[in-house]
Structures are given as C-alpha cells and as structure tokens.
Design a protein around this motif. Structure first.
Motif, PDB file in Angstrom:
ATOM      1  N   GLY A   1       9.965  -5.806  -2.120  1.00  0.00           N
ATOM      2  CA  GLY A   1       9.424  -6.954  -2.845  1.00  0.00           C
ATOM      3  C   GLY A   1       8.748  -6.518  -4.118  1.00  0.00           C
ATOM      4  N   HIS A   2       8.259  -7.499  -4.861  1.00  0.00           N
ATOM      5  CA  HIS A   2       7.636  -7.228  -6.157  1.00  0.00           C
ATOM      6  C   HIS A   2       6.272  -6.564  -5.948  1.00  0.00           C
ATOM      7  N   VAL A   3       5.853  -5.845  -6.961  1.00  0.00           N
ATOM      8  CA  VAL A   3       4.579  -5.147  -6.910  1.00  0.00           C
ATOM      9  C   VAL A   3       3.446  -6.132  -6.591  1.00  0.00           C
ATOM     10  N   ASP A   4       2.563  -5.705  -5.706  1.00  0.00           N
ATOM     11  CA  ASP A   4       1.375  -6.484  -5.315  1.00  0.00           C
ATOM     12  C   ASP A   4       1.663  -7.731  -4.487  1.00  0.00           C
ATOM     13  N   HIS A   5       2.894  -7.880  -4.025  1.00  0.00           N
ATOM     14  CA  HIS A   5       3.175  -9.067  -3.216  1.00  0.00           C
ATOM     15  C   HIS A   5       2.768  -8.870  -1.756  1.00  0.00           C
ATOM     16  N   GLY A   6       2.372  -7.616  -1.430  1.00  0.00           N
ATOM     17  CA  GLY A   6       1.803  -7.397  -0.097  1.00  0.00           C
ATOM     18  C   GLY A   6       2.670  -6.598   0.866  1.00  0.00           C
ATOM     19  N   LYS A   7       3.532  -5.745   0.330  1.00  0.00           N
ATOM     20  CA  LYS A   7       4.413  -4.942   1.202  1.00  0.00           C
ATOM     21  C   LYS A   7       3.586  -4.028   2.107  1.00  0.00           C
ATOM     22  N   THR A   8       2.667  -3.276   1.472  1.00  0.00           N
ATOM     23  CA  THR A   8       1.869  -2.324   2.242  1.00  0.00           C
ATOM     24  C   THR A   8       1.003  -3.068   3.256  1.00  0.00           C
ATOM     25  N   SER A   9       0.400  -4.158   2.814  1.00  0.00           N
ATOM     26  CA  SER A   9      -0.457  -4.937   3.723  1.00  0.00           C
ATOM     27  C   SER A   9       0.353  -5.449   4.908  1.00  0.00           C
ATOM     28  N   LEU A  10       1.569  -5.885   4.630  1.00  0.00           N
ATOM     29  CA  LEU A  10       2.408  -6.422   5.705  1.00  0.00           C
ATOM     30  C   LEU A  10       2.799  -5.321   6.698  1.00  0.00           C
TER      31      LEU A  10
ATOM     32  N   VAL B   1       7.429 -15.020   3.198  1.00  0.00           N
ATOM     33  CA  VAL B   1       6.596 -15.603   2.139  1.00  0.00           C
ATOM     34  C   VAL B   1       5.155 -15.274   2.502  1.00  0.00           C
ATOM     35  N   ASN B   2       4.578 -14.350   1.759  1.00  0.00           N
ATOM     36  CA  ASN B   2       3.269 -13.790   2.111  1.00  0.00           C
ATOM     37  C   ASN B   2       2.134 -14.515   1.366  1.00  0.00           C
ATOM     38  N   LYS B   3       0.946 -14.216   1.786  1.00  0.00           N
ATOM     39  CA  LYS B   3      -0.287 -14.774   1.190  1.00  0.00           C
ATOM     40  C   LYS B   3      -0.365 -16.289   1.405  1.00  0.00           C
ATOM     41  N   MET B   4       0.136 -16.707   2.559  1.00  0.00           N
ATOM     42  CA  MET B   4       0.102 -18.140   2.855  1.00  0.00           C
ATOM     43  C   MET B   4      -1.321 -18.640   3.084  1.00  0.00           C
ATOM     44  N   ASP B   5      -2.246 -17.701   3.235  1.00  0.00           N
ATOM     45  CA  ASP B   5      -3.646 -18.110   3.420  1.00  0.00           C
ATOM     46  C   ASP B   5      -4.248 -18.620   2.111  1.00  0.00           C
ATOM     47  N   LYS B   6      -3.602 -18.300   0.999  1.00  0.00           N
ATOM     48  CA  LYS B   6      -4.146 -18.725  -0.301  1.00  0.00           C
ATOM     49  C   LYS B   6      -3.847 -20.201  -0.544  1.00  0.00           C
ATOM     50  N   HIS B   7      -4.784 -20.887  -1.169  1.00  0.00           N
ATOM     51  CA  HIS B   7      -4.558 -22.329  -1.312  1.00  0.00           C
ATOM     52  C   HIS B   7      -3.489 -22.636  -2.358  1.00  0.00           C
TER      53      HIS B   7
ATOM     54  N   VAL C   1       4.040 -16.131   6.166  1.00  0.00           N
ATOM     55  CA  VAL C   1       3.105 -15.194   6.813  1.00  0.00           C
ATOM     56  C   VAL C   1       1.871 -14.969   5.947  1.00  0.00           C
ATOM     57  N   SER C   2       0.888 -14.352   6.562  1.00  0.00           N
ATOM     58  CA  SER C   2      -0.237 -13.821   5.796  1.00  0.00           C
ATOM     59  C   SER C   2      -0.565 -12.463   6.380  1.00  0.00           C
ATOM     60  N   ALA C   3      -0.404 -11.477   5.562  1.00  0.00           N
ATOM     61  CA  ALA C   3      -0.710 -10.127   6.029  1.00  0.00           C
ATOM     62  C   ALA C   3      -2.209 -10.005   6.259  1.00  0.00           C
ATOM     63  N   LYS C   4      -2.931 -10.847   5.533  1.00  0.00           N
ATOM     64  CA  LYS C   4      -4.388 -10.758   5.609  1.00  0.00           C
ATOM     65  C   LYS C   4      -4.905 -11.355   6.919  1.00  0.00           C
TER      66      LYS C   4
HETATM   67  N1  LIG Z   1      -4.988 -13.372   0.308  1.00  0.00           N
HETATM   68  C1  LIG Z   1      -4.077 -12.462   0.659  1.00  0.00           C
HETATM   69  N2  LIG Z   1      -4.015 -11.314  -0.004  1.00  0.00           N
HETATM   70  C2  LIG Z   1      -3.082 -10.405   0.366  1.00  0.00           C
HETATM   71  C3  LIG Z   1      -2.176 -10.644   1.418  1.00  0.00           C
HETATM   72  N3  LIG Z   1      -1.373  -9.569   1.542  1.00  0.00           N
HETATM   73  C4  LIG Z   1      -1.754  -8.696   0.593  1.00  0.00           C
HETATM   74  N4  LIG Z   1      -2.793  -9.185  -0.109  1.00  0.00           N
HETATM   75  C5  LIG Z   1      -3.481  -8.544  -1.232  1.00  0.00           C
HETATM   76  O1  LIG Z   1      -2.569  -8.347  -2.283  1.00  0.00           O
HETATM   77  C6  LIG Z   1      -2.805  -7.115  -2.942  1.00  0.00           C
HETATM   78  C7  LIG Z   1      -1.569  -6.272  -2.938  1.00  0.00           C
HETATM   79  O2  LIG Z   1      -1.213  -5.942  -1.623  1.00  0.00           O
HETATM   80  P1  LIG Z   1      -0.378  -4.638  -1.268  1.00  0.00           P
HETATM   81  O3  LIG Z   1      -0.105  -4.681   0.179  1.00  0.00           O
HETATM   82  O4  LIG Z   1      -1.016  -3.446  -1.850  1.00  0.00           O
HETATM   83  O5  LIG Z   1       0.917  -4.985  -2.074  1.00  0.00           O
HETATM   84  P2  LIG Z   1       2.199  -4.075  -2.316  1.00  0.00           P
HETATM   85  O6  LIG Z   1       3.341  -5.007  -2.456  1.00  0.00           O
HETATM   86  O7  LIG Z   1       2.296  -3.057  -1.266  1.00  0.00           O
HETATM   87  O8  LIG Z   1       1.850  -3.468  -3.689  1.00  0.00           O
HETATM   88  P3  LIG Z   1       2.441  -2.143  -4.381  1.00  0.00           P
HETATM   89  O9  LIG Z   1       2.369  -1.046  -3.359  1.00  0.00           O
HETATM   90  O10 LIG Z   1       1.543  -1.950  -5.546  1.00  0.00           O
HETATM   91  O11 LIG Z   1       3.846  -2.491  -4.749  1.00  0.00           O
HETATM   92  C8  LIG Z   1      -3.956  -6.470  -2.198  1.00  0.00           C
HETATM   93  O12 LIG Z   1      -5.135  -6.743  -2.890  1.00  0.00           O
HETATM   94  C9  LIG Z   1      -3.972  -7.175  -0.857  1.00  0.00           C
HETATM   95  O13 LIG Z   1      -5.234  -7.238  -0.287  1.00  0.00           O
HETATM   96  C10 LIG Z   1      -2.268 -11.905   2.101  1.00  0.00           C
HETATM   97  O14 LIG Z   1      -1.546 -12.225   3.021  1.00  0.00           O
HETATM   98  N5  LIG Z   1      -3.244 -12.755   1.673  1.00  0.00           N
END
Ligand SMILES: Nc1nc2c(ncn2[C@@H]2O[C@H](COP(=O)(O)OP(=O)(O)OP(=O)(O)O)[C@@H](O)[C@H]2O)c(=O)[nH]1
Length: 675
Positions: free
Chosen positions: A182-191, A282-288, A318-321
C-alpha cells in the motif's frame, strides 16, 4: 629446445605448486610437489655418481652410465605404464561441463591436479590449479587418463535440482502466504503488528519475539496464515524478479482518509502482473473522515472491482489502531486461500525461497526460508543461491528451535557457508558433493558473468520471441515526465492494437524509472519505455544486472514508431505461393540408394530444383513433399526443366506415387506484414 629447458619448466611448476601448498591448499598438490621437484635431482645425482665411481675409462663409463640411465628410464616408463594401467582399471565416466577448473577435473577423475597440470604442460599449456579449461581440453585430458567422458552443458548441473513445475504430489492443504502492500503511511506496518496479535500464543510467553522476515499467525480454530512482514511491494517484486512467486494473496492497505495514491496503484499493478489476488483492507476506519465508498470508486478506475459491484475483490474495513475488522480480514484471507486451493506435499525433500539473509556476527550466515513444499529438517544438506551447507538449526519467529519446518512455514536456518539473496531458491540435495557442484557452478557463473542474465528482457529479444509466435501481447512499462504524456502514449499504443497483436501496459506512471519498475519489468518480462525521464542510478544498475532493457525517447512519434515495428514483428507473415509448373508422372522406379524416382514430363511451365513440390491425383492434393532436391535430365543434375521435356525426380518417403499423378511445382514467399 635447450637441454636445461624441461628441468627449468618443471622447477617453475614445482615452485608454483609449492607456493600453493604453503597457501594451505589440499594435501595432494604438496605431496605431488616433492615428487616433481625431486625427480630431476635424483636423475642428475645418479648420472654424476655413475660417472665418478666408474673404473676410470671415461667415455665407456659414461656410455655405461647413460645406458643404465636409459634402463632406469625404461623401468620408470614401465612403472608409469603400470600405474596408467591401474588408472585405466579405475576408469570412470567423467562428467565434463562447458567449463571446468583443473581442480574440479582432478576431483572428478580422482587424479592428482599436479598430474593434470603436467600433462597440460606437455601440450604447451601452462595452467594453475584454479585455472579454467575448455571442454575439448578437459576431454583430451580425461581420455589420456583412460576415462570415458560425458559432456554436459553447464546448466545441466542444475538439472533435476528443482522441479518447481511438477505439483502432482501437492495434496495437503497449506497455509496462505500473504504480503501487505500500500501507499506510504497508510498503515502497513501497523496492520502487520495488529495481525500478530491475532495469534493464539501472542499474549503468552512464546509469542512472536524476533523479526525474521515472516511470521505465522495461528488462529484459534487451528488454521494458520503466513505473513511476509517486510511491508511494501519492493520486497515482493524483488523476489518476483528473481522468479520466486512466494505470495499467494496481497493485502492492499488503503487509508480510508486518504484514498488511492500512486503507490496504491503501483501495488495493484505489481499484484496484477504476478497474477496474485488482492484483498483490500480499508484502514484507519476509526477516523471520522474515513470514506470507504470513495475508495471503492477510486479502485474501480483501476479495474479493481469489489464484490458489492459484482467483482471478485473482497474489501474489508479495518482499523489497525483499534483492532476493528481484523477478524473479518483474517476470515477474508482464509476464504481466499480456500478458493485458491493451496496445497503442497510435506512428505518430500524440501524446497523453499529465501526471504531474508544476513551475516550475523555470532551465528554466521543466517537465512530466513519460506518452505514451499516438502519438510525441511535439521541436518539436511541445502543449496540456496550460490551458498550451501548442512542445516545446523531451524529457528522460528518465536525463537524456538525446531526439528523441521513444513510448507508455508518461515524459519531461520543456520549452517550455510554464505548469505544467499532474497528470492533465491533453497533445495535439499543428496550429498555435499552435489551441493558443491551446484554452488561452484553458480559462483562461477556469477564471477565470470559467462552468460547474460537469465531471461534478459529487451525489445530485440521480444521481437524474436514474438516471431516464434509465442507471444501476441507486448508487455510494456511506461514512465514519463507528466501524467498527460503517459496518457497520450497509451492512447496512441491502444490505436495500434489489432485482433492479433497489442501492447499490454503492465504499469505506467509519471516520474523517474525506479528499482521497483525494473523489478516489475523483470518479473513480468517487459521492457521499460522512458519518455523524457531517466532511470535512477540504482535502477540503471539493477536493470543492467537483471538484463532489463530501458529505452528512452523524447519524441512520442519515435516511441510509437518503434513499438509499431515490434508489434509488426508479431504479425505472422503472409505466405504467398507462386505456381511454377506441373509435371506428369510417367513411370515410377525404385532405385537402390536413391529411393523412389519418378520419370516425368513437364506439362506446364517449368519445374525447378529447390522449389517446393506437392503431388496431385485427379486434381486433389494427396501429399506435400517439401523441397525438390533431386532433378535430373538423363544422367545430369539440372536446375530446371521446361515444358515438353522429360526429367527424373527423386521422392523419398512417399511410397504411393503412381504413374498418372501430377507434380505441382511452386515457390513460397514470406511477406512481412506491417501495422
Ligand atoms: N487513526 C489511525 N491511525 C493509524 C491506523 N493505522 C496506522 N495509523 C497511523 O498511521 C501512521 C502510519 O502507519 P504505518 O503503519 O507506519 O504506515 P506504513 O504504511 O507502514 O508506512 P511506511 O512504512 O512509511 O510505508 C502511523 O502514525 C500510525 O499510527 C489506524 O487504523 N487508525
């Protein structure tokens, strides 16, 4: 040749060997050295001794001494013959590849390397133990030593090493292997982190404790899912570029508050090129500000059709958070895995793919291997890339020592003699010797770059493949300065498409050519077209290593014209037949050595040697005969016979030829077609 020459030469070789002996090579050369060096001195000694202790009759003594030397030589020759006979008795079939070192040849013949060097020296070749000799020389040496020779092509060394195509014995269901992109910062690592927690043992001691490149989640119902935990498509396509398609399912992470972005599209194209099914998370579903509907629409523009719209792509919110929807995501993965019917045979020798490898200070080379089929066991002798070793330990992501690892299981292995590359295949072999043979071949290949990279990708290559009619689609990756030019190029290429040939755009985009583009190109066998853009240094280097062609253009017309040329090459040529003449068969003879000969009269036009002929009976074609190779008039071979004349034609392989048949003579011209 001056008298001292042979001894001199011997001395030099002896020194060479000696020096090598000191460098700590195998014992054999050292032993051989003392004999080689000792030989001339001994002879010299005897000569002098005989001369000095004789009865003083000078030349007579000298004659005697010479005679005795001659006898000694005679004896030595006999002895040598004897030892040669011994060698002949131990004659073996020596396998000789295209290129072989003196050392390797000596191993294969069970003859001391120094003896080979001596023999080569007699042929005027001064070689050292690690020098390479060609097949002809190696064969000569082997036959001189009384062995028989079997020549094999270099690549035959790998024959039977891996049979990745045969899946007939893959009967047991195996866990899916999943990559997250997925795109940078979309939450791959968090997921990926959140998914680890789905593991039944995650909370307890023994949960996932170390990063080894992949981990396996064990679900309460007993199922398992293997995740590659290097997020992003770089690792995915790096592996694919090396021919290793380990991923069964791609989870495409799209942030609900951001939508489809350039790297989302890149990931889609990578997955598509690998024919790997996608599940959209579809991540970050917790965001409004989350707007999943918008994402569905954006995906549609890239031909990712979700189930709700009648497509076959599952989309999970989903929400990784917060952990929302993770159960659904896992369920979706298991469902997709079931559809894919992933199977392997655990009861065979193991094959796997290297996911990561490093040189660890304390533990030596460490490689994480994903077992694809079979069961990898401690103690197995394995080859991975150009490294090999006996598996000393198998360690999983929980830091547990295992005795074995089955299909889809990721494990760290210790015991290799070097770190292989990610994407390298690992296979178990039967012996150290086999492992050494394969790795030596691969190392040599690497060192000497004896061949172009396997499966190099260039437009010229494509052209010849296309002419073989193996491909009717020309895969291309197009990068250009701005999105507008990309679209213009794709639009023009689309217009070139016909029912028979077309360009297939694997990936396109604006911006420089990156390593990821090159990996995608390699994995999907497509050249890269750069329009007003260049490749980064790393991308250029990678392209060169992998044999991926990058073509640069500054004028759209030139680009389209070139591609048009390639596509034209894909069109099967038209065969145009030109009638030359007919001849009637008057009589048929069987002539020994020649076969069937027809005595004919040309009734129309002419017949020509080298032209094509077919046999007609009552105006019906009964046999195509190919090219007319024998055409005689009386006793003479002629090139052509014209209407009214009689001639003889030889036809082998067609027994049914009869008087009254007609021979039609014609030429065929292949006419290239253009778009
Ligand atoms: N609110 C919210 N924030 C999230 C969620 N998942 C990830 N984040 C935030 O999004 C940011 C990026 O998450 P990463 O998991 O680092 O994203 P990534 O896609 O792995 O990013 P890169 O490794 O840089 O490509 C972090 O600040 C996370 O805390 C989510 O489900 N909800």
């Amino acid at each position: 040749m001056p008298a001292g020459k042979p001894a001199d030469v011997r001395g030099r070789v002896g020194e060479d060997d000696d020096a090598r002996g000191k460098r700590g090579k195998a014992g054999a050369p050292v032993k051989a050295v003392s004999q080689t060096r000792g030989e001339p001195k001994r002879r010299e000694g005897r000569l002098t001794l005989q001369a000095v202790v004789g009865d003083g009759e000078g030349s007579a003594d000298r004659m005697r001494s010479l005679a005795s030397v001659r006898r000694a030589r005679e004896r030595e020759r006999e002895k040598r013959k004897g030892s040669q006979a011994e060698q002949t008795r131990a004659a073996r079939e020596v396998i000789i590849p295209d290129v072989i070192t003196v050392q390797e040849l000596s191993n294969r013949m069970a003859v001391r390397a120094v003896d080979i060097i001596k023999m080569l020296m007699k042929q005027g070749m001064m070689l050292k133990i690690n020098d390479i000799i060609d097949t002809d020389t190696a064969e000569l040496v082997a036959t001189e030593f009384g062995h028989t020779v079997k020549r094999v092509s270099e690549s035959d060394v790998e024959e039977g090493f891996i049979d990745a195509e045969d899946h007939s014995d893959d009967t047991v269901v195996r866990p899916p292997v999943v990559a997250v992109m997925g795109h940078v910062d979309h939450g791959k690592t968090s997921l990926l982190d959140a998914l680890r927690k789905a593991d039944v043992a995650a909370g307890e001691a023994g949960g996932i404790t170390q990063h080894i490149g992949a981990y396996q989640v064990r679900l309460p119902a007993g199922e398992k899912v293997t995740f590659l935990d290097t997020p992003g498509h770089a690792a995915f396509s790096a592996m694919r570029a090396r021919g290793a398609n380990v991923t069964d399912i791609v989870v495409l992470v799209v942030a609900a508050d951001d939508g489809v972005m350039p790297q989302t599209i890149e990931a889609i194209n990578h997955a598509r090129a690998a024919k790997t099914p996608l599940i959209v998370a579809v991540n970050k579903m917790d965001k409004h500000e989350a707007n999943p509907q918008r994402i569905i629409n954006e995906l549609l523009q890239h031909e990712v059709v979700v189930e709700a719209l009648g497509g076959d792509t599952q989309i999970i919110e989903v929400s990784a958070k917060t952990g929302l929807g993770l159960d659904n995501l896992i369920e979706a993965l298991l469902l997709q895995a079931e559809v894919l019917d992933l199977r392997a045979n655990p009861d065979r020798t193991a094959e796997g793919v290297v996911i990561e490898a490093k040189l660890d200070k304390g533990r030596g080379p460490v490689a994480t291997v994903l077992v694809k089929r079979g069961t990898l066991k401690r103690g197995d002798i394995v080859v991975a890339g150009s490294s090999w070793g006996r598996v000393r330990a198998l360690i999983n992501e929980r830091n547990e020592q295992l005795a074995e690892a089955g299909p889809s299981e990721p494990v760290e292995i210790l015991g290799l003699d070097g770190a292989p590359d990610p994407g390298d295949t690992l296979a178990v072999v039967e012996s150290d010797a086999r492992a050494r043979e394969i790795t030596e071949y691969r190392q040599r290949l690497r060192r000497e770059k004896m061949v172009a990279p396997v499966g190099a990708v260039s437009l010229t290559d494509m052209m010849s493949k296309l002419q073989d009619k193996r491909l009717k689609e020309l895969p291309l990756i197009i990068k250009s300065d701005v999105q507008g030019s990309t679209e213009a190029i794709i639009g023009s290429l689309d217009k070139l498409a016909t029912d028979e040939v077309r360009a297939r755009i694997i990936h396109s985009g604006a911006g420089a050519i990156t390593e990821s583009d090159v990996q995608l190109a390699k994995g999907s066998n497509s050249p890269i077209i750069g329009f007003n853009v260049r490749a980064s240094k790393q991308a250029r280097d990678l392209a060169e290593r992998e044999g991926v062609e990058i073509r640069y253009y500054a004028i759209i017309y030139d680009l389209i014209d070139d591609i048009k040329g390639v596509l034209s090459g894909m069109l099967a040529p038209i065969q145009r037949e030109t009638f030359l003449g007919n001849a009637e068969v008057l009589e048929v003879f069987d002539i020994s050595k020649v076969g069937r000969v027809a005595g004919c009269r040309v009734t129309e036009g002419r017949v020509e040697k080298g032209a094509r002929v077919r046999i007609l009976r009552d105006n019906i074609v009964i046999q195509e005969m190919g090219v007319l190779s024998t055409l005689k008039r009386f006793k003479d071979e002629v090139n052509s016979v014209v209407v009214g004349q009689e001639c003889g034609m030889a036809f082998n392989g067609f027994q049914d030829l009869k008087a009254g048949d007609f021979i039609e003579c014609f030429t065929v011209e292949e006419i290239k077609r253009t778009l």
